[in-house]
Write a protein that holds these residues in place. Structure first.
Motif, PDB file in Angstrom:
ATOM      1  N   GLU A 146       0.840  -1.198   0.000  1.00 47.60           N
ATOM      2  CA  GLU A 146       0.000   0.000   0.000  1.00 47.60           C
ATOM      3  C   GLU A 146       0.880   1.255   0.000  1.00 47.60           C
ATOM      4  O   GLU A 146       1.897   1.326   0.682  1.00 47.60           O
ATOM      5  CB  GLU A 146      -0.893   0.003   1.247  1.00 47.60           C
ATOM      6  CG  GLU A 146      -1.922   1.106   1.239  1.00 47.60           C
ATOM      7  CD  GLU A 146      -2.863   1.034   2.434  1.00 47.60           C
ATOM      8  OE1 GLU A 146      -3.576   2.018   2.668  1.00 47.60           O
ATOM      9  OE2 GLU A 146      -2.875   0.000   3.127  1.00 47.60           O
ATOM     10  N   GLY A 147       0.486   2.240  -0.793  1.00 51.09           N
ATOM     11  CA  GLY A 147       1.237   3.484  -0.881  1.00 51.09           C
ATOM     12  C   GLY A 147       2.194   3.547  -2.049  1.00 51.09           C
ATOM     13  O   GLY A 147       2.793   4.586  -2.305  1.00 51.09           O
ATOM     14  N   TRP A 148       2.334   2.434  -2.788  1.00 52.64           N
ATOM     15  CA  TRP A 148       3.232   2.388  -3.932  1.00 52.64           C
ATOM     16  C   TRP A 148       2.441   2.143  -5.207  1.00 52.64           C
ATOM     17  O   TRP A 148       1.456   1.412  -5.193  1.00 52.64           O
ATOM     18  CB  TRP A 148       4.258   1.269  -3.779  1.00 52.64           C
ATOM     19  CG  TRP A 148       5.221   1.444  -2.659  1.00 52.64           C
ATOM     20  CD1 TRP A 148       5.036   1.106  -1.352  1.00 52.64           C
ATOM     21  CD2 TRP A 148       6.538   1.986  -2.748  1.00 52.64           C
ATOM     22  NE1 TRP A 148       6.160   1.406  -0.612  1.00 52.64           N
ATOM     23  CE2 TRP A 148       7.101   1.946  -1.443  1.00 52.64           C
ATOM     24  CE3 TRP A 148       7.311   2.510  -3.792  1.00 52.64           C
ATOM     25  CZ2 TRP A 148       8.387   2.397  -1.177  1.00 52.64           C
ATOM     26  CZ3 TRP A 148       8.589   2.959  -3.520  1.00 52.64           C
ATOM     27  CH2 TRP A 148       9.117   2.903  -2.224  1.00 52.64           C
ATOM     28  N   THR A 149       2.869   2.755  -6.311  1.00 51.82           N
ATOM     29  CA  THR A 149       2.266   2.497  -7.620  1.00 51.82           C
ATOM     30  C   THR A 149       3.368   2.119  -8.607  1.00 51.82           C
ATOM     31  O   THR A 149       4.498   2.605  -8.499  1.00 51.82           O
ATOM     32  CB  THR A 149       1.503   3.721  -8.160  1.00 51.82           C
ATOM     33  OG1 THR A 149       2.396   4.849  -8.193  1.00 51.82           O
ATOM     34  CG2 THR A 149       0.299   4.050  -7.300  1.00 51.82           C
ATOM     35  N   ALA A 150       3.022   1.257  -9.552  1.00 55.35           N
ATOM     36  CA  ALA A 150       4.005   0.770 -10.529  1.00 55.35           C
ATOM     37  C   ALA A 150       3.723   1.346 -11.908  1.00 55.35           C
ATOM     38  O   ALA A 150       2.570   1.539 -12.287  1.00 55.35           O
ATOM     39  CB  ALA A 150       3.971  -0.751 -10.587  1.00 55.35           C
ATOM     40  N   THR A 151       4.791   1.627 -12.637  1.00 52.34           N
ATOM     41  CA  THR A 151       4.698   2.033 -14.039  1.00 52.34           C
ATOM     42  C   THR A 151       5.722   1.248 -14.838  1.00 52.34           C
ATOM     43  O   THR A 151       6.769   0.856 -14.303  1.00 52.34           O
ATOM     44  CB  THR A 151       4.950   3.544 -14.230  1.00 52.34           C
ATOM     45  OG1 THR A 151       6.214   3.879 -13.649  1.00 52.34           O
ATOM     46  CG2 THR A 151       3.858   4.383 -13.591  1.00 52.34           C
ATOM     47  N   VAL A 152       5.419   1.031 -16.109  1.00 50.39           N
ATOM     48  CA  VAL A 152       6.332   0.315 -17.009  1.00 50.39           C
ATOM     49  C   VAL A 152       6.758   1.267 -18.113  1.00 50.39           C
ATOM     50  O   VAL A 152       5.908   1.895 -18.765  1.00 50.39           O
ATOM     51  CB  VAL A 152       5.657  -0.943 -17.603  1.00 50.39           C
ATOM     52  CG1 VAL A 152       6.577  -1.636 -18.602  1.00 50.39           C
ATOM     53  CG2 VAL A 152       5.239  -1.904 -16.495  1.00 50.39           C
ATOM     54  N   ASN A 153       8.069   1.396 -18.314  1.00 52.11           N
ATOM     55  CA  ASN A 153       8.626   2.259 -19.363  1.00 52.11           C
ATOM     56  C   ASN A 153       9.753   1.525 -20.065  1.00 52.11           C
ATOM     57  O   ASN A 153      10.366   0.637 -19.501  1.00 52.11           O
ATOM     58  CB  ASN A 153       9.205   3.555 -18.757  1.00 52.11           C
ATOM     59  CG  ASN A 153       8.175   4.338 -17.973  1.00 52.11           C
ATOM     60  OD1 ASN A 153       7.238   4.853 -18.534  1.00 52.11           O
ATOM     61  ND2 ASN A 153       8.365   4.410 -16.663  1.00 52.11           N
TER      62      ASN A 153
END
Length: 199
Positions: free
Chosen positions: A79-86
């Motif tokens: 909780e509190g973290w978000t993921a992105t893919v680049n």
């Protein structure tokens, strides 16, 4: 003799400097596990916050060139973290990791209340079709307790890679019921062959 004395003094001086200098380290991936999951593999990274630092909103870490990323499998985070893919970055300004533009990078960004050092940030995971590992880059941006300035760091972690042995999706063993049905069909195949030969 004089040369040995100089060498001893030099080693002692370097040792004293290394003890006096504060060691800086950003987020650290202390453990990586790889487990089969629904025809692919779940890579889980246990990450900790060092004693002299903290994580606040906007801080992040990136795992580079994560090969075989399964697009429809969930990328997990506490909780509190978000993921992105680049394909390029997200990279802290003072680091220079190797970053292949043809391979996926995964970044996890924090957006919660500050996490102060000497705690586990949690387990972060993504799925790959590969289970063989090689060393790859892990960068992070956190903040220092001493002056609240950002700390950009780079280290190594385990990453999925194809190997000569394959490293592809796990081979799934058929369920016992499937094997029984297949076994029941074998006598009928033999009977069909006999009938064809007679005609």
């Amino acid at each position: 003799m004089l040369r040995n004395q100089w060498l001893t003094a030099l080693v002692a001086a370097v040792g004293a400097l290394s003890l006096a200098a504060p060691v800086q380290a950003g987020l650290l991936p202390i453990n990586v596990t790889v487990l089969p999951e629904a025809g692919h593999y779940r890579w889980t990274y246990s990450v900790v916050v060092p004693t002299d630092q903290y994580v606040t909103a906007g801080d992040y870490f990136t795992i580079y060139d994560f090969e075989g990323l399964v697009a429809d499998a969930e990328i997990m985070a506490p909780e509190g973290w978000t993921a992105t893919v680049n394909r390029i970055g997200k990279t802290p300004g003072l680091t220079t990791p190797t970053d292949d533009p043809d391979k996926d990078n995964i970044s996890w960004t924090y957006n919660g209340e500050p996490l102060y050092g000497s705690v586990g940030a949690g387990n972060f995971s993504a799925a790959s079709i590969m289970n063989e590992s090689v060393d790859g880059f892990f960068t992070s941006r956190v903040h220092r307790n001493s002056d609240n300035l950002t700390e950009d760091t780079v280290t190594f972690t385990n990453l999925p890679r194809p190997t000569e042995g394959g490293g592809g999706p796990p081979t799934e063993t058929p369920e016992p019921g499937t094997l029984i049905i297949l076994g029941m069909g074998v006598p009928f195949l033999g009977l069909a062959r006999k009938l064809r030969r007679k005609s």
